[in-house]
Scaffold this active site. Structure first.
Site, mmCIF file in Angstrom:
data_model
loop_
_atom_site.group_PDB
_atom_site.id
_atom_site.type_symbol
_atom_site.label_atom_id
_atom_site.label_comp_id
_atom_site.label_asym_id
_atom_site.label_seq_id
_atom_site.Cartn_x
_atom_site.Cartn_y
_atom_site.Cartn_z
ATOM 1 N N LYS A 3 0.832 -1.206 0.000
ATOM 2 C CA LYS A 3 0.000 0.000 0.000
ATOM 3 C C LYS A 3 0.866 1.255 0.000
ATOM 4 O O LYS A 3 0.645 2.168 -0.791
ATOM 5 C CB LYS A 3 -0.894 -0.009 1.245
ATOM 6 C CG LYS A 3 -1.526 1.340 1.572
ATOM 7 C CD LYS A 3 -2.401 1.297 2.817
ATOM 8 C CE LYS A 3 -1.677 1.459 4.123
ATOM 9 N NZ LYS A 3 -1.349 2.848 4.498
ATOM 10 N N ASN A 4 1.854 1.286 0.891
ATOM 11 C CA ASN A 4 2.614 2.524 1.054
ATOM 12 C C ASN A 4 3.642 2.768 -0.052
ATOM 13 O O ASN A 4 4.280 3.814 -0.081
ATOM 14 C CB ASN A 4 3.281 2.576 2.434
ATOM 15 C CG ASN A 4 2.244 2.800 3.528
ATOM 16 O OD1 ASN A 4 1.097 3.133 3.246
ATOM 17 N ND2 ASN A 4 2.646 2.597 4.769
ATOM 18 N N GLN B 103 7.463 19.727 6.855
ATOM 19 C CA GLN B 103 8.687 19.396 6.116
ATOM 20 C C GLN B 103 8.436 19.353 4.609
ATOM 21 O O GLN B 103 9.307 19.706 3.819
ATOM 22 C CB GLN B 103 9.266 18.054 6.578
ATOM 23 C CG GLN B 103 9.660 18.029 8.051
ATOM 24 C CD GLN B 103 10.668 19.106 8.405
ATOM 25 O OE1 GLN B 103 11.718 19.230 7.772
ATOM 26 N NE2 GLN B 103 10.356 19.900 9.406
ATOM 27 N N ARG C 215 -8.605 -0.719 4.788
ATOM 28 C CA ARG C 215 -7.750 0.291 4.171
ATOM 29 C C ARG C 215 -6.403 -0.293 3.779
ATOM 30 O O ARG C 215 -5.775 0.196 2.831
ATOM 31 C CB ARG C 215 -7.494 1.443 5.154
ATOM 32 C CG ARG C 215 -8.705 2.263 5.458
ATOM 33 C CD ARG C 215 -8.317 3.437 6.307
ATOM 34 N NE ARG C 215 -7.218 4.179 5.672
ATOM 35 C CZ ARG C 215 -6.601 5.214 6.226
ATOM 36 N NH1 ARG C 215 -6.956 5.628 7.423
ATOM 37 N NH2 ARG C 215 -5.628 5.825 5.595
ATOM 38 N N CYS D 206 -4.666 12.984 13.264
ATOM 39 C CA CYS D 206 -5.339 11.705 13.082
ATOM 40 C C CYS D 206 -5.139 10.888 14.338
ATOM 41 O O CYS D 206 -4.446 11.311 15.259
ATOM 42 C CB CYS D 206 -4.860 10.972 11.834
ATOM 43 S SG CYS D 206 -3.293 10.158 12.031
ATOM 44 N N ARG E 35 0.815 14.537 13.137
ATOM 45 C CA ARG E 35 1.216 14.349 11.748
ATOM 46 C C ARG E 35 1.185 15.624 10.899
ATOM 47 O O ARG E 35 0.440 15.721 9.911
ATOM 48 C CB ARG E 35 0.384 13.231 11.116
ATOM 49 C CG ARG E 35 0.449 11.976 11.961
ATOM 50 C CD ARG E 35 -0.231 10.813 11.347
ATOM 51 N NE ARG E 35 0.507 10.221 10.237
ATOM 52 C CZ ARG E 35 0.042 9.240 9.501
ATOM 53 N NH1 ARG E 35 -1.153 8.758 9.714
ATOM 54 N NH2 ARG E 35 0.771 8.734 8.528
ATOM 55 N N PRO E 36 1.997 16.601 11.268
ATOM 56 C CA PRO E 36 2.082 17.827 10.468
ATOM 57 C C PRO E 36 2.773 17.572 9.120
ATOM 58 O O PRO E 36 3.355 16.507 8.905
ATOM 59 C CB PRO E 36 2.935 18.752 11.328
ATOM 60 C CG PRO E 36 3.721 17.857 12.222
ATOM 61 C CD PRO E 36 2.911 16.611 12.405
ATOM 62 N N VAL E 37 2.690 18.556 8.207
ATOM 63 C CA VAL E 37 3.329 18.416 6.894
ATOM 64 C C VAL E 37 4.323 19.557 6.660
ATOM 65 O O VAL E 37 4.632 19.907 5.524
ATOM 66 C CB VAL E 37 2.301 18.356 5.737
ATOM 67 C CG1 VAL E 37 1.533 17.047 5.780
ATOM 68 C CG2 VAL E 37 1.342 19.531 5.789
ATOM 69 N N ASP F 138 4.916 0.733 12.115
ATOM 70 C CA ASP F 138 3.749 0.025 11.583
ATOM 71 C C ASP F 138 3.690 -1.444 12.031
ATOM 72 O O ASP F 138 2.728 -2.148 11.715
ATOM 73 C CB ASP F 138 3.723 0.100 10.047
ATOM 74 C CG ASP F 138 3.351 1.494 9.562
ATOM 75 O OD1 ASP F 138 2.828 2.289 10.367
ATOM 76 O OD2 ASP F 138 3.587 1.789 8.375
ATOM 77 N N ILE G 241 8.013 7.274 17.006
ATOM 78 C CA ILE G 241 7.662 8.007 15.775
ATOM 79 C C ILE G 241 6.378 8.815 15.948
ATOM 80 O O ILE G 241 6.318 9.990 15.591
ATOM 81 C CB ILE G 241 7.497 7.037 14.572
ATOM 82 C CG1 ILE G 241 8.716 6.113 14.443
ATOM 83 C CG2 ILE G 241 7.250 7.816 13.284
ATOM 84 C CD1 ILE G 241 9.992 6.761 13.993
HETATM 85 N N1 EPU Z 1 6.577 14.795 10.667
HETATM 86 C C1 EPU Z 1 6.635 16.135 10.935
HETATM 87 N N2 EPU Z 1 6.542 17.009 9.883
HETATM 88 C C2 EPU Z 1 6.394 16.593 8.608
HETATM 89 C C3 EPU Z 1 6.332 15.215 8.339
HETATM 90 C C4 EPU Z 1 6.420 14.332 9.408
HETATM 91 O O1 EPU Z 1 6.756 16.542 12.076
HETATM 92 O O2 EPU Z 1 6.307 17.428 7.702
HETATM 93 C C5 EPU Z 1 6.705 13.819 11.774
HETATM 94 C C6 EPU Z 1 5.436 13.005 12.004
HETATM 95 O O3 EPU Z 1 4.513 13.691 12.806
HETATM 96 C C7 EPU Z 1 5.994 11.763 12.653
HETATM 97 C C8 EPU Z 1 7.352 11.584 11.965
HETATM 98 O O4 EPU Z 1 7.663 12.854 11.425
HETATM 99 O O5 EPU Z 1 6.183 11.995 14.024
HETATM 100 C C9 EPU Z 1 7.388 10.564 10.872
HETATM 101 O O6 EPU Z 1 6.281 10.701 10.027
HETATM 102 P P1 EPU Z 1 6.324 10.362 8.468
HETATM 103 O O7 EPU Z 1 6.189 11.623 7.714
HETATM 104 O O8 EPU Z 1 7.476 9.490 8.164
HETATM 105 O O9 EPU Z 1 4.982 9.535 8.288
HETATM 106 P P2 EPU Z 1 4.123 9.504 6.972
HETATM 107 O O10 EPU Z 1 5.010 9.678 5.802
HETATM 108 O O11 EPU Z 1 2.954 10.401 7.114
HETATM 109 C C10 EPU Z 1 4.346 6.954 6.449
HETATM 110 C C11 EPU Z 1 3.428 5.808 6.310
HETATM 111 C C12 EPU Z 1 2.866 5.429 7.669
HETATM 112 C C13 EPU Z 1 4.029 5.081 8.582
HETATM 113 C C14 EPU Z 1 5.001 6.247 8.643
HETATM 114 C C15 EPU Z 1 6.252 5.958 9.453
HETATM 115 C C16 EPU Z 1 2.578 6.128 4.073
HETATM 116 C C17 EPU Z 1 1.440 6.472 3.191
HETATM 117 N N3 EPU Z 1 2.358 6.157 5.389
HETATM 118 O O12 EPU Z 1 3.574 8.030 6.986
HETATM 119 O O13 EPU Z 1 2.053 4.281 7.489
HETATM 120 O O14 EPU Z 1 3.556 4.797 9.876
HETATM 121 O O15 EPU Z 1 5.421 6.608 7.318
HETATM 122 O O16 EPU Z 1 6.933 4.882 8.917
HETATM 123 O O17 EPU Z 1 3.668 5.820 3.600
HETATM 124 C C18 EPU Z 1 0.214 2.855 7.897
HETATM 125 O O18 EPU Z 1 0.449 2.289 6.817
HETATM 126 O O19 EPU Z 1 -0.610 2.393 8.724
HETATM 127 C C19 EPU Z 1 0.890 4.095 8.225
HETATM 128 C C20 EPU Z 1 0.441 4.931 9.172
#
Ligand code: EPU
Length: 416
Positions: free
Chosen positions: A22-23, A125, A396, A116, A121-123, A304, A326
């Site tokens: 999926k990811n 970055q 999902r 969530c 989970r901010p964006v 995960d 994480i």
């Molecule tokens: N973070 C920030 N700012 C950002 C981005 C991330 O502070 O701009 C923080 C997050 O809040 C978190 C950490 O950085 O504390 C890592 O988050 P990451 O961005 O790596 O997570 P993600 O990319 O949103 C993906 C997977 C998740 C998985 C995480 C960690 C996908 C679609 N989702 O999420 O998968 O848990 O990486 O490996 O690739 C799942 O499949 O159930 C799932 C939640």
């Protein structure tokens, strides 16, 4: 709403095939936005999240043909560079359209994902990286409004390792002017799979799988054919289930080298694990030993897989410390596991799990995708019946879960 009824107590025996990841599939589908040529994908899992992404891309004008595990996407023209709140709130990975849209169309309007169940989970970055590449991004009424004439290559040092952040910026950089250096990049296998697909589309990318990725921007990308990598989290989930319930299972169509941290922990728990070409065998007899885990970015132990290993620890001999580094709120399954008789105490980001001799079936509620997987594993070992509610979370991310478990001899039934 569908529920899953599990009658526990049977070991798992047999062979099942792993589905596409999926990811990996989600970002790769978004890569179709980078070209007007067709992207032909295979090993695409049949999951709710994939359908949601198809809907989102479809709204933007991407033609999508699906048949079985194949999907061909073609973004001849992008009608509407918008990702609405209604879709982004149900699936945070929708934010992966931001980089490609901006790179291809010079503009994008993407809803902020909001919090969530597992954390904030901010964006920031994703935004910071695109700004470094010359994008103007403002936030109004809950939407990010991004624009750029043409993105420019830049050096981006990410503050923390982010998987989708790395993917978003890598995709954006493929069409930027000049070269981009992503430092402190995520090393997850899904990032590598995306890079492999982008390279087939004509992108120039070096270093995917390490923490520094260099991308040389191109004027345009072309079409490609790509098979999505096997799902390492699905693989790990069935392995953890077998370690908990006992038995002997072979997982085929797997990527055995993508989950070494989990395999190591399963061996520590007493399982016999053997990797072969495209398959993994696991055999478990007797009660598992407690194993402590601490989540970390790849190649560390995956967040995960945390809920599944907590479930395993509930019935193991000894005490395990499960530390989540994480996400700040990813222990909701602990309360549900307690309803089944687990002995779990939480202090800060660590759960102390004292293994009990047996769990007892009960009604439990799924809170997120991987938490649900942990509850299913607990249900497989509990005495009597466990009913897991809100299994839309499982739909999902786990293809044909109850069918695959039934193939392994588990008594699992979906009830409406
Ligand atoms: N973070 C920030 N700012 C950002 C981005 C991330 O502070 O701009 C923080 C997050 O809040 C978190 C950490 O950085 O504390 C890592 O988050 P990451 O961005 O790596 O997570 P993600 O990319 O949103 C993906 C997977 C998740 C998985 C995480 C960690 C996908 C679609 N989702 O999420 O998968 O848990 O990486 O490996 O690739 C799942 O499949 O159930 C799932 C939640």
């Amino acid at each position: 709403m569908d529920k899953l009824r599990i009658s526990g107590g049977r070991p798992l025996e047999g062979e099942i095939a792993v589905s596409g990841a999926k990811n990996a599939a989600l970002p790769i589908m978004c890569a179709a936005l980078l070209t007007d040529k067709p992207l032909a994908l295979s090993n695409v899992p049949r999951l709710m999240d994939i359908a949601t992404m198809a809907k989102l891309l479809g709204q933007m004008g991407v033609d999508i043909e699906r048949e079985g595990d194949r999907a061909t996407l073609r973004a001849r023209e992008i009608r509407d560079a918008v990702a609405p709140y209604e879709l982004v709130k149900t699936m945070r990975a929708s934010v992966l359209v931001l980089g490609p849209l901006l790179a291809r169309c010079g503009r994008a309007r993407v809803s902020l994902p909001g919090g969530c169940a597992i954390g904030q989970r901010p964006v920031d970055q994703h935004v910071k990286g695109l700004q470094a590449m010359g994008a103007a991004i403002t936030v109004e009424h809950g939407y990010m409004h991004a624009s750029a004439a043409r993105l420019k290559g830049a050096r981006v040092v990410m503050d923390m390792v982010t998987v989708t952040g790395t993917e978003n910026l890598m995709m954006a950089a493929t069409l930027a002017e000049g070269s981009t250096l992503l430092e402190n990049a995520a090393r997850e296998p899904e990032v590598v799979d995306l890079a492999d697909c982008l390279v087939k589309m004509g992108a120039k990318i070096e270093g995917a799988g390490s923490d520094v990725i260099r991308i040389e921007g191109m004027r345009a990308l072309g079409g490609a054919a790509h098979a999505v990598m096997p799902d390492r989290i699905e693989t790990g989930t069935y392995l953890a289930a077998t370690a908990a319930a006992g038995g002997r299972v072979r997982l085929t169509r797997a990527a055995p080298d993508s989950l070494d941290a989990s395999l190591e922990k399963l061996r520590e728990a007493g399982a016999l694990v053997r990797k072969g070409a495209g398959f993994i065998d696991i055999e478990m007899t007797g009660r598992p030993r407690s194993v402590s885990v601490r989540t970390a970015p790849y190649p560390g132990f995956a967040t995960d897989m945390q809920a599944q290993f907590m479930a395993l620890a509930t019935i193991a001999g000894g005490t395990a410390l499960i530390t989540e580094t994480i996400f700040e709120n990813r222990f909701m399954h602990a309360l549900e596991l307690q309803r089944l008789g687990a002995d779990i105490a939480i202090t800060g980001n660590t759960a102390i799990v004292r293994g009990v001799e047996r769990l007892q079936g009960a009604g439990v509620m799924a809170t997120d995708l991987r938490a649900s997987a942990g509850l299913v594993i607990a249900g497989l070992v509990a005495e009597g019946q466990t009913v897991v509610e809100r299994i839309y979370h499982l739909d999902r991310g786990y293809e044909a879960l109850e069918k695959k478990l039934a193939t392994l001899g588990a008594r699992v039934e979906r009830i409406k």
